[in-house]
Design an enzyme around this catalytic site. Structure first.
Site, short mmCIF file in Angstrom:
data_model
loop_
_atom_site.label_atom_id
_atom_site.label_comp_id
_atom_site.label_asym_id
_atom_site.label_seq_id
_atom_site.Cartn_x
_atom_site.Cartn_y
_atom_site.Cartn_z
CG HIS A 1 -2.23 -0.80 0.69
ND1 HIS A 1 -2.39 -2.14 0.99
CD2 HIS A 1 -3.27 -0.46 -0.09
CE1 HIS A 1 -3.50 -2.56 0.42
NE2 HIS A 1 -4.06 -1.57 -0.23
CD GLU B 1 -9.83 -8.23 -3.99
OE1 GLU B 1 -8.76 -7.61 -4.14
OE2 GLU B 1 -10.75 -7.81 -3.27
CG ASP C 1 -5.59 -8.71 -2.55
OD1 ASP C 1 -4.64 -8.95 -1.79
OD2 ASP C 1 -6.36 -7.75 -2.40
CB CYS D 1 -9.18 -1.58 -10.06
SG CYS D 1 -9.78 -2.89 -8.98
#
Ligand code: PEP
Ligand code: MG
Length: 578
Positions: free
Chosen positions: A189, A431, A455, A502
């Protein structure tokens, strides 16, 4: 020169600011009698973890510096065993019926004060040792790392072993010009955040935080994934030139705002933006994004002692929906867990948080919290084109459970005569491998899919997305990943629903022709990457991309796929003029 993972492009040159100590906003909460024992156990576990950490530092110092220097860590270990600290903290928990971290904070405060007030200089010096030990202790207790962010008052490059999403989210953005971390990969992140903030970053540098000190001069090359510490004048001049070139090229790309994402042979695609914070919608507009392909709403929940209210969330979603018009905004429901945690929820620590109570699982186990968000999203849907998306869906039952809660939220609003978009599209993130494999079943009950490769790759290849030691396994071009993506696209198109992507794979121009060739309908990327993605698409040919995809899908090894992509991938498109 240090080599790491290029996480966010651009070149930053500035002074180092180290982040390592704990500086947490702690909240006191009541603990029931029956739970007191649990708090004690948490404390004991944190003591063990802290002593192990200190013991390891001691060994390292003994080996690398000498036994005399290592002896200070014995004092640290003594502090950890001192009843003045541990027994006092436990007493505090029992007396106040409060959480362990609050009790530790209070005991530490008193202890440090006592030592500081001593007339004996030696004792006064020990106060600093106590602070050091207890900040490590607190880190283990809360599972977080944080630093003295409030001290930043000039432009700096932040260097840390690791940065949590809540730390990056709370940094004074005007002061940070670069990020460097020991751990992490392209999809951790901190990397995603750095890209969306347009701050150059290099991650996965192993142990750089041990080789630099506050005030060192540092060059961060977020394109090459390189970091130079205290460069000489010649090297510095070279990087300043490269920095200028990058800024100019970027300026040119921004001018592409109004152009459409269409291939040379007329195949139209959508390029949308990923947002972490509502304000980023302005950046998305600036770069010409065609709506929002992913709004990671969890960032509204981070860094605060209480949960955001329905009203506050409603305002944020409404703003994003309205600003996105005439395009749509995909609002993803809360994805907490994994590497993002909420302090007000007080969920227990998990051995494998990425495989634990994360995202939709957590929402389905906290239905009240989930419904607050769903009502806020529904209400906002009246003011724009919102599409709602559930994260981490593992299969059809979980999807139906999530939709059932959504129906309850709808019914509550209908009952109160509050307007919402009754035709709002509902989609899911693909995901999890289980979702990808059952995409044909899922496609019958949703309006769209969005492939979350960050993921999907980690779960399929069992390679932690934030662990640089297994980064070599984390490869979007593994035939398993490509087969899953192809299968998802085919299943969706069979049911006439559209598919976006995404995850970070969508942002990599090397992948663009392959994804187009496989049939992806929408790309969603950090706002600053929208222009280059459009430029890339405009330099490609749909028919050729389909041929490329066919060739790639026939490969049996990642190496073969990579060879083809090296020759025919979309990286060349960025140098071309349109
Ligand atoms: C993904 O997993 O690809 C994704 C976009 O979600 P996140 O990065 O927020 O987990
Ligand atoms: Mg995800």
């Amino acid at each position: 020169m240090y080599k790491g993972v290029a996480a966010a492009p651009g070149i930053a040159i500035g002074k180092v600011f180290m982040i390592g100590q704990t500086e947490l906003q702690l909240r006191k909460y009541k603990v029931a009698d029956a739970q007191l024992e649990k708090e004690m156990t948490r404390l004991d576990l944190a003591v063990t973890a802290t002593s192990q950490e200190i013991e390891a530092i001691k060994q390292k110092v003994a080996k690398e510096v000498g036994p005399k220097e290592a002896a200070i860590f014995n004092a640290y270990l003594h502090i950890l065993e001192d009843p003045l600290l541990i027994t006092a903290t436990k007493d505090w928990i029992k007396k106040e019926h409060c959480n362990a971290e609050y009790a530790l904070q209070e005991t530490t405060r008193q202890l440090v004060q006592q030592f500081m007030e001593s007339s004996d200089e030696y004792m006064r010096e020990r106060a600093a040792d106590i602070s050091d030990v207890t900040s490590r202790f607190m880190r283990h207790l809360t599972g977080q790392t944080a630093g003295p962010l409030s001290e930043i008052d000039e432009e700096v490059v932040v260097v840390a072993h690791d940065l949590t999403p809540s730390q990056t989210a709370s940094m004074p953005r005007d002061k940070i010009i670069g990020f460097v971390t020991d751990v992490g990969g392209r999809t951790s992140h901190v990397a995603i955040m750095a890209r969306s903030l347009e701050i150059p970053a290099v991650v996965g540098l192993q142990d750089i935080s041990q080789h630099v000190v506050n005030g060192d001069m540092m060059v961060i090359d977020g394109i090459a994934g390189e970091v130079v510490v205290n460069p000489d004048a010649k090297i510095l001049a070279k990087y300043r030139q490269a920095q200028q070139k990058y800024v100019q090229a970027n300026r040119k790309l921004k001018k592409m705002k109004g152009v459409t994402a269409v291939t040379k042979d007329g195949y139209r695609l959508t390029v949308a933006a990923n947002l972490e914070l509502p304000e980023e919608i302005r950046q998305a507009q600036k770069y010409g994004a065609e709506g929002v392909g992913l709004f990671r709403t969890e960032f509204l929940y981070l860094n605060r002692p209480e949960l955001p209210s329905e009203e506050e969330q409603f305002e944020a979603y409404r703003m994003v929906a309205q600003q996105s018009l005439p395009y749509a905004a995909i609002v993803r429901t809360l994805d907490i867990g994994g590497d993002k945690f909420l302090s007000p929820l007080n969920t227990s620590k998990e051995m494998n948080p990425f495989l634990g109570l994360r995202a939709i699982r957590l929402c389905l186990s906290h239905v009240d919290l989930f419904k607050v968000q769903l009502r806020a999203i529904l209400r906002a849907s009246h003011f724009g084109k919102i599409k709602l998306m559930f994260p981490m869906i593992s299969g059809i039952e979980e999807l139906r459970s999530a939709k059932a809660v959504l129906d309850e939220a709808r019914a509550e609003l209908t009952h109160k005569r509050i307007s919402y978009d009754k035709n709002m599209e509902i989609g899911i993130m693909i995901e999890l491998p289980s979702a990808a494999v059952t995409a044909d079943i899922l496609a019958k009950e949703v309006d769209f899919f969005s492939i979350g490769t960050n993921d999907l790759i980690q779960y399929t290849l069992a390679a932690d997305r934030v662990n640089e030691k297994v980064a070599y396994l984390y490869n979007p071009l593994h035939p398993a990943i490509l087969r899953l993506i192809k299968g998802v696209l085919e299943a969706a198109h069979h049911e006439r629903i559209w598919v976006g992507m995404c995850g970070e794979m969508a942002s990599d121009p090397l992948m663009t022709p392959l994804l187009i060739g496989l049939g992806l309908d929408e790309f969603s990327t950090v706002p600053a990457f929208v222009p280059q993605l459009k430029q890339c698409i405009r330099s490609l040919n749909f028919a050729e991309s389909k041929d490329l995809a066919e060739k790639v899908m026939a490969c049996t090894t990642t190496r073969d796929v990579e060879d083809i992509m090296e020759k025919h991938g979309g990286h060349a498109c960025l140098d071309q003029k349109n």
